[in-house]
Design a protein around this motif. Structure first.
Motif, short mmCIF file in Angstrom:
data_model
loop_
_atom_site.label_atom_id
_atom_site.label_comp_id
_atom_site.label_asym_id
_atom_site.label_seq_id
_atom_site.Cartn_x
_atom_site.Cartn_y
_atom_site.Cartn_z
N PHE A 109 68.56 33.58 37.51
CA PHE A 109 67.40 33.84 36.64
C PHE A 109 67.18 35.44 36.62
O PHE A 109 66.87 36.27 37.73
CB PHE A 109 66.09 33.57 37.41
CG PHE A 109 66.05 32.09 37.36
CD1 PHE A 109 65.88 31.06 36.34
CD2 PHE A 109 66.19 31.31 38.74
CE1 PHE A 109 65.78 29.80 36.36
CE2 PHE A 109 66.04 29.91 38.74
CZ PHE A 109 66.18 29.40 37.80
N PHE A 135 68.34 37.59 39.55
CA PHE A 135 68.49 36.79 41.11
C PHE A 135 69.42 35.57 40.89
O PHE A 135 69.18 34.83 39.91
CB PHE A 135 66.96 36.43 41.17
CG PHE A 135 66.84 35.52 42.36
CD1 PHE A 135 66.77 36.09 43.63
CD2 PHE A 135 66.44 34.34 42.25
CE1 PHE A 135 66.77 35.21 44.62
CE2 PHE A 135 66.30 33.52 43.34
CZ PHE A 135 66.46 34.05 44.57
N ALA A 158 69.65 32.14 42.18
CA ALA A 158 69.19 31.13 42.84
C ALA A 158 70.17 30.05 43.38
O ALA A 158 69.89 29.52 44.55
CB ALA A 158 68.10 30.37 41.98
N PRO A 211 65.63 25.56 53.78
CA PRO A 211 64.36 25.99 53.60
C PRO A 211 63.78 25.94 51.99
O PRO A 211 64.65 25.93 51.17
CB PRO A 211 64.34 27.08 54.38
CG PRO A 211 65.65 27.80 54.17
CD PRO A 211 66.69 26.51 54.03
N ASN A 212 62.53 26.54 52.04
CA ASN A 212 61.95 26.82 50.74
C ASN A 212 62.65 27.81 49.76
O ASN A 212 63.11 28.68 50.65
CB ASN A 212 60.56 27.20 50.80
CG ASN A 212 59.68 25.84 51.03
OD1 ASN A 212 60.01 24.80 50.72
ND2 ASN A 212 58.65 26.15 52.21
N GLY A 213 63.08 27.83 48.73
CA GLY A 213 63.54 28.75 47.92
C GLY A 213 65.19 28.79 48.03
O GLY A 213 65.82 29.67 47.97
N ALA A 214 65.64 27.80 48.71
CA ALA A 214 67.22 27.82 48.84
C ALA A 214 67.74 27.44 47.66
O ALA A 214 69.14 27.98 47.55
CB ALA A 214 67.58 26.72 50.05
N GLY A 215 67.07 26.86 46.73
CA GLY A 215 67.90 26.70 45.37
C GLY A 215 67.98 24.90 45.20
O GLY A 215 68.92 24.62 44.43
N LYS A 216 67.44 24.27 46.19
CA LYS A 216 67.65 22.67 45.98
C LYS A 216 67.21 22.26 44.48
O LYS A 216 67.73 21.50 43.95
CB LYS A 216 66.93 22.17 47.14
CG LYS A 216 67.25 22.45 48.43
CD LYS A 216 66.56 21.81 49.54
CE LYS A 216 65.04 22.24 49.53
NZ LYS A 216 64.49 23.40 49.81
N THR A 217 65.87 22.49 44.33
CA THR A 217 65.28 21.77 43.07
C THR A 217 66.18 22.57 41.87
O THR A 217 66.40 21.72 40.83
CB THR A 217 63.96 22.55 42.91
OG1 THR A 217 63.13 22.00 44.05
CG2 THR A 217 63.11 22.25 41.47
N THR A 218 66.57 24.00 41.93
CA THR A 218 67.36 24.30 40.55
C THR A 218 68.55 23.46 40.68
O THR A 218 68.90 23.25 39.55
CB THR A 218 67.71 25.89 40.97
OG1 THR A 218 66.36 26.47 41.21
CG2 THR A 218 68.30 26.25 39.83
N GLN A 267 59.61 17.13 42.24
CA GLN A 267 59.13 17.57 43.48
C GLN A 267 57.53 17.46 43.35
O GLN A 267 56.55 17.30 44.03
CB GLN A 267 59.40 19.16 43.69
CG GLN A 267 58.65 19.57 44.83
CD GLN A 267 59.39 21.01 45.34
OE1 GLN A 267 60.68 21.24 44.93
NE2 GLN A 267 58.76 22.02 45.72
N1 LIG Z 1 62.50 29.77 36.31
C1 LIG Z 1 62.64 30.67 37.33
N2 LIG Z 1 62.74 31.88 37.38
C2 LIG Z 1 62.82 32.73 38.17
N3 LIG Z 1 63.12 32.21 39.50
C3 LIG Z 1 63.21 31.08 39.86
C4 LIG Z 1 63.00 30.04 38.66
N4 LIG Z 1 62.83 28.86 39.26
C5 LIG Z 1 63.10 28.92 40.48
N5 LIG Z 1 63.52 30.15 40.81
C6 LIG Z 1 63.78 30.86 42.27
O1 LIG Z 1 64.94 30.36 42.67
C7 LIG Z 1 65.01 30.11 44.07
C8 LIG Z 1 65.17 28.65 44.43
O2 LIG Z 1 64.35 27.93 43.77
P1 LIG Z 1 64.34 26.50 44.13
O3 LIG Z 1 65.37 26.00 43.56
O4 LIG Z 1 62.84 25.90 43.56
O5 LIG Z 1 64.18 26.20 45.66
P2 LIG Z 1 63.88 25.02 46.74
O6 LIG Z 1 63.68 23.74 45.66
O7 LIG Z 1 65.18 25.01 47.60
O8 LIG Z 1 62.85 25.39 47.29
C9 LIG Z 1 63.41 30.70 44.49
O9 LIG Z 1 63.46 31.91 45.16
C10 LIG Z 1 62.69 30.44 43.24
O10 LIG Z 1 61.76 31.56 43.40
#
Ligand SMILES: Nc1ncnc2c1ncn2[C@@H]1O[C@H](COP(=O)(O)OP(=O)(O)O)[C@@H](O)[C@H]1O
Ligand SMILES: [Mg+2]
Lengths: 321, 248
Positions: free
Chosen positions: A12, A15, A17, A36-43, A82
């Motif tokens: 992004f 950054f 992710a 942990p949170n922000g690891a990139g799982k959801t992405t 989520q």
């Molecule tokens: N659309 C986006 N734009 C910018 N940064 C993003 C976006 N989506 C997620 N991020 C960043 O990417 C990182 C991974 O997010 P995410 O995949 O949601 O983590 P997790 O699900 O493991 O908690 C986080 O630091 C988040 O802030």
């Protein structure tokens, strides 16, 4: 391999992710992404579900490319997001009906199919209530039912128990275990709860800062630490002397606590206590995934609540129209 | 085949939600009635336009106003769908973005047509009868509303917060309404106003409906209708494109 991922990356802006992830997931497996949170799982999950376009790398889901054959991918998968994603002005039944129609389930056996999944998650008698009257756990179950409605080969569950109380979480785990038994379905779970990954998953990938740190079965990961964990609260540990003990495999220090990985800890504990100096308290346990995480990243996998958990979101946006 | 049932599903959801959210309907009906009775009634007691009482003259414009505001505001719901993950649930379904957009459009058109119908119920108060023209009035409204709903959805697809959406559409709504000939006749305008009014698609909607209801229109109804069709088609194309580009 049902899912094959090579060098999958998502940036992004500047950054990163998700940073060049490789995965291969077998048919019938329950696979976990733990981090942990922000690891990139959801992405990662969103890329596999065709909702986000990868910046780089390839991902094949059920043999289809997530970018070039996104329609085929979408027909092969079910996903539970989520955050809450059902319409709370509609009833449970109506949400399922909407889903079934969007996935082209024939009108003829619509009712039957909906009842099937409602039974699976124990929501038959609440099916005609508006979703806004559901509890967080019920809503989650409804969304799992919805993810199964079109008989996907693969089910993605993004933090299935985030924000649920311990009792509801226990129930949810039972539902998922049941599901695995009843349906031959491949499940990918993301979670930052180590007990969840430990209990449900055949194999897990530990993810940190967008990278896979290690992939294996929870049992193997734990046993490969090569001993039990002795954790001691102590001000001035004599680590030099401890380092000379052969059965101490690893020494970690985090804020005032010394963690040792020790072979035959039961037998060796007295000598350790004698060597290290005067401890305030001591605790001995078999390795957990937290210890595995600590081993590979040097940090604790904190059990903190994710920001904007499922239930908070569900209630925040209740009054919306 | 699943595209068709998907289209229906999306429409059905919007319709059910519309029926359950009474406040949505009330707000968009009270406002036009306020204009019609207070503004129109007040001025109507001393003004007439070409022999038509002012209140009667603006009645077709008020119908367009009601549909205009509710049609464009309808785009806000997609911002809400985004806030919840409901939009993801729709976008991950094996449906084309075109189908999703058209399903949403049909939902919005249905809402606005119902609201227009409610305001049309009071036509006899002004001695207006529709006869067979009613079908044509609905046809014109349908085409006009399709374009307007598309505007709302396009803005909604670009916005992340309901507040941002509200701000943008207030810049769209008011010019569209005030510069449409809903409140004044078109034959004697100063040049600058005349130019702007003629560039406004809502003008042709008001003109056609006024022609069909009162028998007086500035342009030929056919001309109005063709322009409206072009307007709506263009917006459907843009809307489909906007939905394809939409990020989560
Ligand atoms: N659309 C986006 N734009 C910018 N940064 C993003 C976006 N989506 C997620 N991020 C960043 O990417 C990182 C991974 O997010 P995410 O995949 O949601 O983590 P997790 O699900 O493991 O908690 C986080 O630091 C988040 O802030
Ligand atoms: Mg997440």
């Amino acid at each position: 391999m049902l899912i094959e991922v090579k060098g999958l990356t998502k940036r992004f802006g500047d950054f990163t992710a998700v940073d060049s992830i490789n995965l291969s997931i077998k048919e019938g497996e329950v696979f976990g992404l733990l981090g942990p949170n922000g690891a990139g799982k959801t992405t990662t999950l969103h890329m596999l579900a065709t909702l986000l376009k990868p910046t780089d790398g390839i991902a094949l889901v059920n043999g289809y490319d997530v970018v070039k054959q996104s329609d085929d991918v979408r027909k092969s998968i079910g996903i539970v997001f989520q955050e809450p994603s059902s319409d709370d002005l509609l009833t449970g039944y109506e949400n399922l009906r909407l889903h079934a129609l969007m996935y082209g389930v024939p009108q003829a056996n619509l009712r039957k199919k909906i009842h099937e999944v409602l039974e699976l998650v124990d929501l038959v008698d609440r099916k005609d209530d508006q979703v806004k009257k559901y509890s967080g756990g019920m809503r989650r179950r409804l969304e799992i039912a919805r993810g199964l409605l079109h008989h996907p080969k693969i089910l993605f569950l993004d933090e299935p128990t985030l924000g649920l109380d311990p009792q509801t979480r226990e129930h949810m785990w039972k539902y998922i275990e049941d599901l695995v038994k009843k349906k031959k379905i491949t499940i990918i779970i993301t979670t930052h709860y180590m007990e969840e990954a430990d209990r449900l998953c055949d194999r897990i990938a530990i993810i940190d800062h967008g990278k896979t740190v290690v992939i294996d079965s929870p049992e193997k990961l734990k046993s490969e630490l090569g001993g039990d964990i002795v954790s001691m609260k102590i001000r001035k540990p004599n680590l030099k002397a401890i380092g000379k003990l052969r059965y101490v495999k690893k020494i970690d220090r985090t804020n005032g606590v010394v963690l040792l990985t020790v072979e035959n800890a039961n037998k060796n504990l007295p000598e350790i206590l004698k060597t290290i100096g005067s401890v305030e308290s001591v605790e001995l346990h078999s390795p957990t995934l937290n210890d595995v995480f600590l081993h590979f990243t040097g940090r604790q996998l904190r059990e903190e609540q994710a920001e904007g958990g499922f239930w908070e979101r569900a209630t925040t946006y209740k009054v919306r129209r | 085949m699943s595209e068709l049932s998907g289209l229906y599903a999306i429409w059905e959801r919007e319709f059910k939600v519309f029926l359950r959210e009474k406040s949505r309907m009330v707000a968009t009906i009270i406002n036009p009635l306020f204009w019609l009775f207070i503004f129109g009634g007040g001025l109507g007691s001393s003004f007439s336009v070409g022999g038509t009482n002012y209140q009667v003259f603006i009645y077709p414009g008020i119908i367009v106003m009601a549909t205009l505001f509710s049609s464009i505001f309808y785009g806000a719901y997609i911002v809400w769908d985004k806030k919840l993950d409901f939009l993801k649930e729709v976008l991950v379904a094996p449906l084309s973005r075109t189908t999703i957009f058209l399903g949403k459009v049909l939902g919005g058109v249905t809402d606005a047509l119902i609201q227009a119908s409610i305001i049309m119920l009071i036509a006899p108060l002004f001695g207006i009868g529709f006869g067979w023209n009613l079908a044509l009035i609905y046809l014109v409204l349908f085409v006009l509303i399709t374009g307007l709903v598309s505007i709302g959805l396009i803005v909604g697809s670009l916005m992340e917060s309901p507040e941002g959406f509200g701000l943008i559409i207030s810049f769209i709504n008011f010019p569209l309404f005030f510069l449409s000939g809903a409140l004044y006749p078109l034959d004697n305008l100063p040049t600058w106003l005349n130019v702007i009014t003629r560039l406004n698609p809502a003008t042709y909607g008001v003109d056609a409906i006024r022609g069909l209801m009162l028998g007086t229109s500035e342009f030929s109804i056919m001309f109005d209708f063709i322009l409206l069709c072009m307007f709506s088609l263009a917006l459907i194309v843009i809307g489909t494109f906007a939905f394809r580009r939409m990020k989560l």
